[in-house]
Design an enzyme around this catalytic site. Structure first.
Site, PDB file in Angstrom:
ATOM      1  CD  GLU A 157      -2.828  -1.295   2.345  1.00 56.72           C
ATOM      2  OE1 GLU A 157      -2.651  -0.492   3.291  1.00 56.72           O
ATOM      3  OE2 GLU A 157      -3.693  -2.192   2.361  1.00 56.72           O
ATOM      4  CG  PHE A 173       0.604   2.513  -4.920  1.00 63.54           C
ATOM      5  CD1 PHE A 173       0.985   2.131  -6.202  1.00 63.54           C
ATOM      6  CD2 PHE A 173       1.197   1.876  -3.837  1.00 63.54           C
ATOM      7  CE1 PHE A 173       1.952   1.152  -6.398  1.00 63.54           C
ATOM      8  CE2 PHE A 173       2.170   0.893  -4.022  1.00 63.54           C
ATOM      9  CZ  PHE A 173       2.542   0.534  -5.299  1.00 63.54           C
ATOM     10  CD1 TRP A 182       4.354  12.029 -25.659  1.00 67.87           C
ATOM     11  CD2 TRP A 182       5.021  10.693 -27.320  1.00 67.87           C
ATOM     12  NE1 TRP A 182       3.833  10.793 -25.411  1.00 67.87           N
ATOM     13  CE2 TRP A 182       4.234   9.942 -26.415  1.00 67.87           C
ATOM     14  CE3 TRP A 182       5.559  10.059 -28.430  1.00 67.87           C
ATOM     15  CZ2 TRP A 182       3.985   8.584 -26.595  1.00 67.87           C
ATOM     16  CZ3 TRP A 182       5.307   8.710 -28.622  1.00 67.87           C
ATOM     17  CH2 TRP A 182       4.523   7.980 -27.714  1.00 67.87           C
ATOM     18  CG  ASP A 186       9.526  13.470 -15.242  1.00 66.40           C
ATOM     19  OD1 ASP A 186      10.077  12.479 -15.750  1.00 66.40           O
ATOM     20  OD2 ASP A 186       8.336  13.762 -15.469  1.00 66.40           O
ATOM     21  CG  ASP A 188       1.556  24.969 -23.245  1.00 65.06           C
ATOM     22  OD1 ASP A 188       2.429  24.479 -23.981  1.00 65.06           O
ATOM     23  OD2 ASP A 188       0.486  24.373 -22.982  1.00 65.06           O
ATOM     24  CD  GLU A 201       8.842  43.123 -36.314  1.00 67.77           C
ATOM     25  OE1 GLU A 201       8.418  43.491 -35.197  1.00 67.77           O
ATOM     26  OE2 GLU A 201       8.082  42.713 -37.230  1.00 67.77           O
TER      27      GLU A 201
END
Length: 749
Positions: free
Chosen positions: A178, A282, A479, A536, A550, A616
């Site tokens: 657990e 879990f 992805w 990560d 984003d 630019e």
């Protein structure tokens, strides 16, 4: 250096270049954590832990009369379960026959081997050049038969120790896990600050540094992803630690799902950190003969401050975590069509963007969301990975051929882990989505999460994406993963195994990524999860770069990239120059400043180049040439933070350094009237070496600087490294909205 065992005092010593990690098997067979910190020599550390009787801390049964030997007081290497240690636990295990929760592990054996252990089904560090050694310590609970195998990988030259745990049911009855943490770190002495990185979508990895209270502090995610909100990487450091001084411990799980790190300061001042899978919802059924492996954790300790800790992780992640052929390869400058077109595009509009981009020096065209299925907004089509030929007549290949003819590579966006209710895939396989029986699901972006724990789902996605990559000359994949997990229930698992669903999901994602990145090594994969929602070490095993956020506002990105830099290298931070006014914040920032910020990452563009003026466009050409000229020092140099945005809100400055050159970048975020000089003490240079100022470029100044403050007058100056680091350097006077500076130095022979 390396791993040693002193049988005379039953002590394990893990020695790295500058640190020592020491454990001892006590007289009762339990494994105690004795020390982790600055490198120390020989000596018996038992004297640091004299027996002491503490009220309401129960003793081991054989010590019940003489007292003073309590599991609630001693520093543990990995805790048992329900046996008298009331501090944070690593494990909760329940006997499947009696329902009793309990485990008390005793030393059984150990093995020291050359090389680095591997973990079945999980990403982990690899031994790049035969540097590592592995220590296996086998412990056993005599009642349940549960075997605990502690795994340690020692990378001595890099001052990194990896840890993982394997639990084996060697008994005769089923067991139910657990909670199963990956590592426990007990620091018996010292007072610490906790450095952690919180945030939200479009504002990830904001650094926060509170002192630890006498309580339990938790950094966690229950979202099925490492999350935008609490990155799994944490640091414990001295109260007085700075960028350059002070003892620091880094703890970085190699995992991308729900995680939990708890830190407790106990009644005696011991600090315990326990990290691993989140235990909420879990559980894991462990039948006799089965095993369970908890994810890996990367530990690093340095006495030389937060900056040194960061550079250790930067090097290690790139060298020993990332497996991609692109980890050191020069990556192309790209243009992504998302903020230029969103879902409204066709072959001709994408080709117009590509033609303009090619004329400016951009090297890759990336087609974002909307190219597949019935996909004109974010409500439909996910799962149907077939080209929408109404938008792209003839499919992808005619478009790719036209892009390639411009001398550009072609890349594509996908979101394989999700499914729309309005899709052929969902209509054919509604049971493949995670939804609770009898309930309507919560919806994010009107999409559901596929049950990646089902082998048939992984097989389907493997086949569909492999076909896409084989039939089309695609050289880059973005992805994405745009919602977190709720309604977590798998129709492929029996009731007693539903607690395994979220972790099995991550194992399925890792399996799919391993298959595709192995089969298509020529494809550059970039990770994304609504930006930085899965940034990560686990993802970096498959993706050499991850879209940082984003939020493409350059001023906001300064904070995001600053926080990210504490654990993760520049080479993995996806960063683009976007349109102004910015689509997320409405802010306007000079085009060159946007480029300076994006250069502290993988660098690219995400805007409609057709809307730029001729002036630019000339700036874009110069930006690309500048990035390519500075590429090696940006991507391969050691990274130094020269400012703290929270303590010095006037500007953000950073520096990268190689053996031969250095690049200093600064963005002025808060201009002042009657401003003080912009004074920087540089870092990472050789004290006795001489450095020449090759380039000093000021960008985005909206008014004429004061006379006598001409940057060109400083070009060609020669200074010693010691002068630049200790006396410092004065940058030109800056005024206007978010101007920026780049200073390039070359080391003279």
């Amino acid at each position: 250096m390396g791993i040693q065992f002193d049988a005379a005092i039953s002590t394990f010593t893990l020695q790295t270049a500058r640190t020592t990690y020491r454990m001892r098997v006590d007289e009762r067979g339990r494994l105690l954590h004795m020390y982790y910190g600055r490198r120390i020599g020989r000596g018996d550390l038992r004297e640091l832990y004299p027996p002491a009787d503490h009220g309401f801390s129960p003793d081991y049964y054989p010590c019940r009369r003489r007292r003073g030997v309590s599991p609630d007081v001693l520093p543990q290497e990995y805790t048992g379960c329900n046996v008298g240690d009331f501090r944070l636990s690593c494990l909760v295990v329940r006997d499947g026959m009696t329902g009793a929760a309990g485990a008390d592990f005793l030393y059984d054996s150990h093995e020291i081997t050359p090389g680095k252990y591997t973990l079945e089904g999980l990403p982990c560090a690899h031994d790049e050049d035969s540097e590592a050694e592995t220590l296996y310590i086998r412990m056993k609970d005599p009642v349940t038969g549960l075997v605990l195998v502690l795994l340690y990988g020692v990378f001595a030259r890099q001052d990194v120790i990896t840890r993982a745990v394997r639990l084996e049911n060697a008994g005769t009855a089923p067991l139910r896990l657990e909670k199963a943490a990956s590592a426990c770190l007990d620091l018996p002495f010292g007072d610490w600050d906790l450095v952690h990185f919180h945030g939200r979508h479009a504002m990830e990895r904001k650094m926060e540094r509170p002192p630890l209270p006498h309580a339990i502090t938790t950094v966690s995610s229950t979202r099925g992803a490492s999350s935008h909100h609490h990155n799994p990487f944490v640091i414990l450091c001295d109260h007085t630690a700075t960028e350059d001084h002070g003892l620091c411990y880094g703890v970085m799980p190699v995992y991308s799902g729900s995680h939990r790190t708890d830190i407790e300061v106990d009644q005696n001042g011991l600090t315990r950190l326990v990290t691993g899978l989140h235990d909420e919802r879990f559980s894991w059924q462990l039948e006799p003969g089965e095993s369970f492996t908890a994810p890996e954790v990367l530990l690093c300790c340095t006495p030389d401050g937060l900056g040194d800790l960061s550079r250790h992780y930067h090097t290690f992640l790139r060298r020993n975590i990332c497996r991609s052929p692109f980890r050191y390869a020069r990556r192309p400058v790209l243009i992504n069509n998302w903020e230029a077109t969103y879902f409204d595009f066709n072959t001709e509009s994408i080709c117009r963007i590509a033609e303009k981009a090619a004329s400016l020096g951009v090297e890759m065209m990336v087609l974002d969301d909307g190219w597949f299925g019935k996909r004109d907004d974010d409500n439909t089509g996910l799962g149907d990975w077939f080209v929408n030929e109404k938008k792209l007549p003839g499919g992808l290949q005619p478009l790719i051929e036209r892009v390639n003819a411009l001398g550009m590579k072609f890349g594509l966006w996908v979101e394989p882990e999700m499914v729309s209710e309005d899709s052929d895939l969902y209509r054919a396989h509604p049971d493949w989505a995670l939804t609770l029986p009898g309930r309507t699901p919560a919806m994010g972006r009107n999409q559901l999460v596929l049950d990646m724990g089902r082998p048939e789902v992984v097989d389907y996605l493997t086949q569909r994406l492999s076909t896409l990559l084989r039939e089309n000359h695609i050289e880059y994949i973005k992805w994405d993963m745009n919602r977190n997990m709720s309604d977590v229930y798998s129709r492929a698992l029996p009731p007693e195994r539903q607690g395994e669903t979220a972790h099995r999901y991550m194992l399925g994602v890792y399996k799919l990524l391993d298959r595709l990145t192995t089969a298509f090594p020529h494809v550059l994969f970039e990770g994304c999860a609504g930006g930085g929602g899965r940034f990560d070490a686990g993802m970096l095993c498959y993706f050499p770069q991850i879209w940082c956020s984003d939020n493409t506002d350059a001023i906001e990105r300064l904070s995001i990239q600053h926080g990210t830099s504490f654990g993760y290298p520049v080479s993995c931070m996806g960063a683009h120059v976007s349109a102004c006014p910015n689509h997320q914040t409405g802010r306007t920032v000079p085009l060159w400043t946007r480029a300076v910020v994006a250069m502290s990452g993988t660098f690219g563009y995400e805007l409609d180049l057709g809307r730029l003026t001729d002036e630019e466009c000339d700036q874009v050409r110069d930006q690309i040439k500048t990035f390519q000229r500075y590429y090696d020092v940006i991507q391969n140099g050691a990274y130094y933070r020269l400012s703290d945005p929270d303590r010095q809100p006037r500007y953000v400055a950073w520096q990268t350094v190689t053996d031969t050159e250095s690049l200093v970048s600064l963005v002025l975020t808060h201009p002042e009237a009657n401003a003080r000089p912009l004074h920087l003490c540089l870092k990472g240079l050789e004290e006795d070496a001489l450095y020449k100022v090759d380039e000093l470029n000021v960008y985005g100044v909206t008014a004429t600087p004061e006379s006598g403050d001409n940057p060109a007058s400083q070009v060609g100056a020669v200074c010693s490294g010691s002068m630049l680091m200790y006396a410092g350097y004065i940058l030109p006077h800056l005024i206007g909205d978010a101007p920026s500076v780049q200073l390039h130095l070359t080391r003279l022979p």
